[in-house]
Design a protein around this motif. Sequence first.
Motif, PDB file in Angstrom:
ATOM      1  N   SER A   2      27.101  -0.798  41.412  1.00 11.80           N
ATOM      2  CA  SER A   2      27.821  -2.020  41.753  1.00 11.80           C
ATOM      3  C   SER A   2      28.071  -2.111  43.255  1.00 11.80           C
ATOM      4  N   ASN A   3      28.133  -3.326  43.750  1.00 13.98           N
ATOM      5  CA  ASN A   3      28.442  -3.521  45.164  1.00 13.98           C
ATOM      6  C   ASN A   3      29.882  -3.978  45.358  1.00 13.98           C
ATOM      7  N   LYS A   4      30.731  -3.764  44.366  1.00 15.63           N
ATOM      8  CA  LYS A   4      32.130  -4.173  44.442  1.00 15.63           C
ATOM      9  C   LYS A   4      33.039  -2.987  44.139  1.00 15.63           C
ATOM     10  N   THR A   5      34.093  -2.847  44.931  1.00 13.02           N
ATOM     11  CA  THR A   5      35.080  -1.794  44.734  1.00 13.02           C
ATOM     12  C   THR A   5      36.443  -2.452  44.601  1.00 13.02           C
ATOM     13  N   ILE A   6      37.226  -2.010  43.629  1.00 15.72           N
ATOM     14  CA  ILE A   6      38.559  -2.580  43.413  1.00 15.72           C
ATOM     15  C   ILE A   6      39.592  -1.463  43.381  1.00 15.72           C
ATOM     16  N   PHE A   7      40.614  -1.591  44.229  1.00 14.65           N
ATOM     17  CA  PHE A   7      41.769  -0.687  44.217  1.00 14.65           C
ATOM     18  C   PHE A   7      42.943  -1.454  43.638  1.00 14.65           C
ATOM     19  N   GLN A   8      43.758  -0.799  42.808  1.00 13.85           N
ATOM     20  CA  GLN A   8      45.018  -1.382  42.331  1.00 13.85           C
ATOM     21  C   GLN A   8      46.093  -0.315  42.384  1.00 13.85           C
ATOM     22  N   GLY A  35      37.166  -0.917  52.187  1.00  8.12           N
ATOM     23  CA  GLY A  35      35.874  -1.156  52.822  1.00  8.12           C
ATOM     24  C   GLY A  35      35.048   0.107  52.924  1.00  8.12           C
ATOM     25  N   TYR A  36      35.700   1.205  53.307  1.00  8.61           N
ATOM     26  CA  TYR A  36      35.005   2.494  53.394  1.00  8.61           C
ATOM     27  C   TYR A  36      34.483   2.923  52.024  1.00  8.61           C
ATOM     28  N   ALA A  37      35.331   2.843  51.006  1.00  9.78           N
ATOM     29  CA  ALA A  37      34.925   3.258  49.660  1.00  9.78           C
ATOM     30  C   ALA A  37      33.751   2.426  49.162  1.00  9.78           C
ATOM     31  N   VAL A  69      43.090  -4.772  45.864  1.00 14.95           N
ATOM     32  CA  VAL A  69      42.226  -4.940  47.027  1.00 14.95           C
ATOM     33  C   VAL A  69      40.788  -4.905  46.521  1.00 14.95           C
ATOM     34  N   GLU A  70      40.054  -6.008  46.722  1.00 16.10           N
ATOM     35  CA  GLU A  70      38.666  -6.105  46.290  1.00 16.10           C
ATOM     36  C   GLU A  70      37.758  -6.082  47.512  1.00 16.10           C
ATOM     37  N   ALA A  71      36.794  -5.177  47.525  1.00 20.84           N
ATOM     38  CA  ALA A  71      35.818  -5.079  48.608  1.00 20.84           C
ATOM     39  C   ALA A  71      34.429  -5.245  48.008  1.00 20.84           C
ATOM     40  N   GLU A  72      33.596  -6.046  48.666  1.00 16.07           N
ATOM     41  CA  GLU A  72      32.264  -6.320  48.146  1.00 16.07           C
ATOM     42  C   GLU A  72      31.246  -6.373  49.275  1.00 16.07           C
ATOM     43  N   VAL A  73      30.111  -5.708  49.062  1.00 16.35           N
ATOM     44  CA  VAL A  73      29.014  -5.771  50.023  1.00 16.35           C
ATOM     45  C   VAL A  73      28.417  -7.168  49.960  1.00 16.35           C
ATOM     46  N   ILE A  74      28.355  -7.844  51.117  1.00 14.14           N
ATOM     47  CA  ILE A  74      27.785  -9.194  51.139  1.00 14.14           C
ATOM     48  C   ILE A  74      26.509  -9.275  51.969  1.00 14.14           C
ATOM     49  N   TYR A  75      26.227  -8.218  52.744  1.00 13.78           N
ATOM     50  CA  TYR A  75      25.001  -8.181  53.543  1.00 13.78           C
ATOM     51  C   TYR A  75      24.696  -6.731  53.876  1.00 13.78           C
ATOM     52  N   ALA A  84      33.087  -7.958  52.465  1.00 15.78           N
ATOM     53  CA  ALA A  84      34.140  -8.970  52.345  1.00 15.78           C
ATOM     54  C   ALA A  84      35.275  -8.360  51.545  1.00 15.78           C
ATOM     55  N   ILE A  85      36.497  -8.554  52.018  1.00 14.49           N
ATOM     56  CA  ILE A  85      37.646  -7.935  51.371  1.00 14.49           C
ATOM     57  C   ILE A  85      38.722  -8.987  51.122  1.00 14.49           C
ATOM     58  N   ASN A  86      39.234  -9.011  49.908  1.00 10.27           N
ATOM     59  CA  ASN A  86      40.345  -9.884  49.533  1.00 10.27           C
ATOM     60  C   ASN A  86      41.486  -9.026  49.021  1.00 10.27           C
TER      61      ASN A  86
END
Length: 109
Positions: A2-8, A35-37, A69-75, A84-86
């Motif tokens: 997956s290209n998405k990481t979620i921390f809670q 972002g690092y993870a 915190v959601e981080a996703e590879v966009i490029y 991209a991080i939300n």
Amino acid sequence: MSNKTIFQFISEPGDVNYGGNVHGGSVMKWIDQAGYACASSWSSSYCVTVYVGGIRFFSPIKIGHIVKVEAEVIYTGKSSMHIAINVFSRNIKRKEFEKKHIASSFLWQ
């Protein structure tokens, strides 16, 4: 992979600023960690943050709220990637998260 990481996690009293909310520096740390993870998981190698820009603080996060915190590879390039991080939060008694902050982060491997 997956290209998405979620921390809670729950925001803690150690994250508090003088106004009683989560300190912006704490949020920036969480953005960098997610972002690092995300980048390291995607690339399977060590990565470093070389640029973080466009952080927008929409509204404060309260101490004791659940933070996501959601981080996703966009490029991805040959030696870099954009993440991209939300950042969201919610009162523990509520079901839905509210968007609190957004950021774009550029990481290099």
